[in-house]
Design an enzyme around this catalytic site. Structure first.
Site, PDB file in Angstrom:
ATOM      1  N   ASP A  12       0.832  -1.205   0.000  1.00 53.67           N
ATOM      2  CA  ASP A  12       0.000   0.000   0.000  1.00 53.67           C
ATOM      3  C   ASP A  12       0.866   1.255   0.000  1.00 53.67           C
ATOM      4  OD1 ASP A  12      -2.276   1.505  -0.006  1.00 53.67           O
ATOM      5  OD2 ASP A  12      -2.877   1.053   2.052  1.00 53.67           O
ATOM      6  N   ASN A  60     -10.127  -2.914  -6.874  1.00 54.32           N
ATOM      7  CA  ASN A  60      -9.244  -1.952  -7.538  1.00 54.32           C
ATOM      8  C   ASN A  60      -9.687  -1.639  -8.968  1.00 54.32           C
ATOM      9  OD1 ASN A  60      -6.244  -3.160  -5.870  1.00 54.32           O
ATOM     10  ND2 ASN A  60      -7.476  -1.375  -5.384  1.00 54.32           N
TER      11      ASN A  60
END
Ligand code: FPP
Length: 239
Positions: A12, A60
């Site tokens: 991340d 995503n």
């Protein structure tokens, strides 16, 4: 020093890292990719047997078309590069996730090629989660189990944890250490089943800046944790 058998990693902060450097999000992903490449080799050389990473979740796909396209192209180029390099290091590459659209055909093709060409490697496993969500993994495993029971290939009474594990996308050992960079303290659908007894480590550093020495620090923290798996540590509690 205890070395975890299976390390899970939620990559991340590529975007935030790029923003802080005045770069584009794409440049952040590119830097994340280069970093992952180095980190994977380092982690498996340390003696970790399985390294699982969350590269792209089913969610995503909600990002802009431009960003999704960039990442998909990066995966195609990236997996080929991993295939070459990691084959030399005797590392087996496997993938977890839903293998159909919206993943583009060239990504699906390269996934198959890479799995095939590295399947006999023995030094370690690099598991890449792409178009992945662990609740879907559990749903998919449940459907396959029901099919096998209905077809008479599996007895309902024989279902136990090991059997369920073998119906996951990959039959992997439990995660011992789970790292998420960028200071977010959540799983976001990453390997819920496998992370049942994992130790969590959430450094604030963004992924492209997470280097070998940061992994060594994670190992120190892991070694200082008291893993009891629901039991009692006899040495510490003998009074
Ligand atoms: C999270 O950062 C990162 C991703 C969604 C993509 C991860 C992909 C890579 C590191 C490339 C890996 C390549 C291969 C071949 C596996 P973010 O975009 O969510 O960052 P932000 O939260 O700061 O915006």
């Amino acid at each position: 020093m205890k070395i975890p058998n299976h390390v899970g990693f939620i990559l991340d902060g590529n975007g935030r890292w790029a923003q802080a450097q005045g770069l584009s999000r794409s440049e952040g992903h590119q830097a994340g990719f280069e970093n992952l490449h180095e980190l994977c080799k380092y982690i498996l050389k340390k003696g970790v047997k399985v390294f699982s990473v969350y590269a792209f979740s089913t969610e995503n796909f909600k990002r802009s078309k431009q960003e999704v396209d960039f990442l998909m192209n990066l995966f195609v180029k990236g997996f080929k590069k991993y295939e070459k390099e990691l084959n030399k290091e005797d590392i087996k590459i496997v993938f977890s996730g839903i293998r159909k659209a919206p993943l583009p055909k060239d990504v699906l093709r390269v996934i198959e090629e890479v799995e095939k060409s590295t399947k006999d490697n023995k030094s370690g496993i690099f598991n890449i989660c792409i178009n992945y969500d662990s609740q879907w993994e559990i749903v998919d495993a449940t459907k396959k189990i029901v099919e096998d029971v209905q077809a008479g290939k599996l007895n309902a009474e024989d279902i136990n944890k090991e059997v369920v594990n073998s119906y996951m996308y990959q039959n992997l050992p439990p995660i011992d250490l789970l790292i998420r960079t960028s200071g977010e303290n959540r799983l976001s659908g990453f390997m819920l089943w496998q992370a049942s007894y994992a130790e969590f480590y959430f450094p604030s550093i963004h992924f492209p800046a997470f280097k070998a020495e940061d992994f060594d620090e994670a190992l120190e923290v892991y070694n200082n944790r008291d893993r009891r798996f629901g039991g009692i540590n006899e040495k510490k509690n003998n009074s």
